[in-house]
Motif scaffolding. Structure first.
Motif, PDB file in Angstrom:
ATOM      1  N   TYR A 102       0.862  -1.188   0.000  1.00  0.00           N
ATOM      2  CA  TYR A 102       0.000   0.000   0.000  1.00  0.00           C
ATOM      3  C   TYR A 102       0.891   1.228   0.000  1.00  0.00           C
ATOM      4  N   CYS A 143       1.289  -5.134   3.014  1.00  0.00           N
ATOM      5  CA  CYS A 143      -0.083  -5.387   3.469  1.00  0.00           C
ATOM      6  C   CYS A 143      -0.138  -6.514   4.490  1.00  0.00           C
ATOM      7  N   HIS A 149      -4.792  -3.079   7.202  1.00  0.00           N
ATOM      8  CA  HIS A 149      -5.177  -3.687   5.934  1.00  0.00           C
ATOM      9  C   HIS A 149      -6.302  -4.684   6.121  1.00  0.00           C
ATOM     10  N   GLU A 154     -10.265  -2.974   0.635  1.00  0.00           N
ATOM     11  CA  GLU A 154      -9.146  -2.239   0.060  1.00  0.00           C
ATOM     12  C   GLU A 154      -9.607  -0.936  -0.584  1.00  0.00           C
TER      13      GLU A 154
END
Length: 378
Positions: A102, A143, A149, A154
């Motif tokens: 991410y 993640c 997460h 998402e």
């Protein structure tokens, strides 16, 4: 596989082009990441609108296309976005193929990073052109080790996490400064939030609504009043034309998410007890203007990383992350409530769909309840 980039003219954000570039071999220490999907909101328009002033164009440089005598494409830029990618190729020890990340990406199907300060939690991009830029934008989280997460959410993470962090820090900044004296003597200070239907604004309102000493007043267009009221985080929602329903001597702080010069001037001219004017973004790109010759306090641009750095010093990294995670979870509970979710995710895939989404968000014509997730992968 070639890399597809969605580029915009820095001086005319409505002018765009799609460029396909061949992938160059990786150098030692580099990784190639396939960018799977990313969020696109008015926050990204703010990045573009303030791209030169705040170095947002510097994060991802446009490859030379021969448009200028020196071979560089200085007129074109890559708008940064938040989202998720997967390591496709690696020549960096400690970063494996298949890892999900991410972070902060260009509007592209892929990107090459140079991991530095690699840890079990992630790494920073050590590319030389990013060395002087703020580290909050240079960090990539694994993640598998990220406590926030959630594979099922998402889209919500990409759409709201960076906005939420800014919103949470705005609330903390205002409280840290005692709302600039607007709550003295038992009075309730009015926090005036423009562009109240924008995600950063309503995330800020959700934090401020937990503070009984202030009243959160949302300012928006007539078309978005019902949406803003449905969120339950604004004490009052007014159209921009209803400013005159607030007394001129109202002790207040203006939190400007719109960047609309005419509105800023109207607020500064009307409220004699305006204690602070905080500029966050520029969702009204066509009406951006300077802050000279305004009555009252001079508008100050809020830079979230500065408040984050202060609180890291006050609380330590663990304390900062713990407080932020608690606030994020409470916010997500509000956003995803089954009876009336605040956000409906819409997916756009491919260059044409990305162009259409860009035009929609840039024009401010989108449904505030929609969240746009984009991908340039085929």
């Amino acid at each position: 596989m070639p890399t597809t980039q969605f580029q915009v003219r820095k001086d005319r954000l409505e002018t765009t082009r799609t460029v396909v570039l061949p992938d160059e071999p990786l150098a030692d220490g580099e990784v190639r990441v396939r960018i799977e999907h990313f969020a696109y909101t008015s926050n990204n328009i703010t990045y573009a609108a303030f791209g030169d002033a705040m170095n947002y164009w510097q994060f991802f440089l446009v490859a030379p296309q021969g448009d200028t005598p020196d071979g560089g494409d200085r007129a074109w830029g890559l708008i940064p976005v938040w989202g998720f990618g997967v390591v496709q190729e690696t020549r960096c020890a400690g970063v494996a193929v298949g890892e999900r990340l991410y972070g902060y990406w260009p509007m592209a199907s892929g990107v090459v990073l140079r991991p530095a300060r690699v840890s079990p939690q992630g790494f920073f991009d050590g590319a030389p052109h990013r060395a002087a830029l703020h580290p909050v934008y240079n960090q990539y989280l694994r993640c598998a080790a990220d406590p926030l997460h959630d594979a099922a959410h998402e889209a919500q993470l990409a759409l709201l996490r960076p906005l939420f962090l800014t919103a949470w820090l705005i609330d903390d900044f205002l409280a840290d400064n005692h709302f600039f004296g607007t709550c003295e003597g038992g009075q309730r200070g009015a926090m005036l939030l423009s562009s109240a239907s924008s995600k950063t604004a309503y995330a800020t309102a959700a934090q401020l609504a937990r503070r009984p000493e202030v009243e959160v007043v949302g300012l928006t267009s007539a078309a978005n009043v019902a949406f803003c009221e449905s969120l339950g985080v604004y004490g009052r929602v007014l159209t921009y034309e209803q400013l005159d329903t607030l007394a001129t001597n109202t002790p207040c702080v203006y939190v400007d998410f719109a960047g609309n010069g005419a509105l800023r001037k109207a607020i500064h001219s009307r409220f004699s007890a305006l204690a602070y004017s905080c500029s966050i973004g520029g969702t009204h790109v066509d009406q951006l203007s300077g802050a000279r010759d305004l009555p009252g306090p001079r508008p100050v641009l809020f830079f979230a990383p500065a408040q984050a750095k202060k609180r890291h010093g006050d609380w330590g990294a663990a304390g900062f992350n713990e407080r932020m995670a608690r606030a994020w979870q409470a916010f997500m509970d509000q956003v995803t409530q089954p009876a009336a979710p605040w956000l409906a995710v819409q997916t756009h895939r491919g260059p044409d769909a990305v162009q259409a989404a860009h035009a929609l968000v840039l024009g401010g014509r989108g449904d505030p309840r929609l969240g746009h997730m984009l991908s340039l992968l085929d």
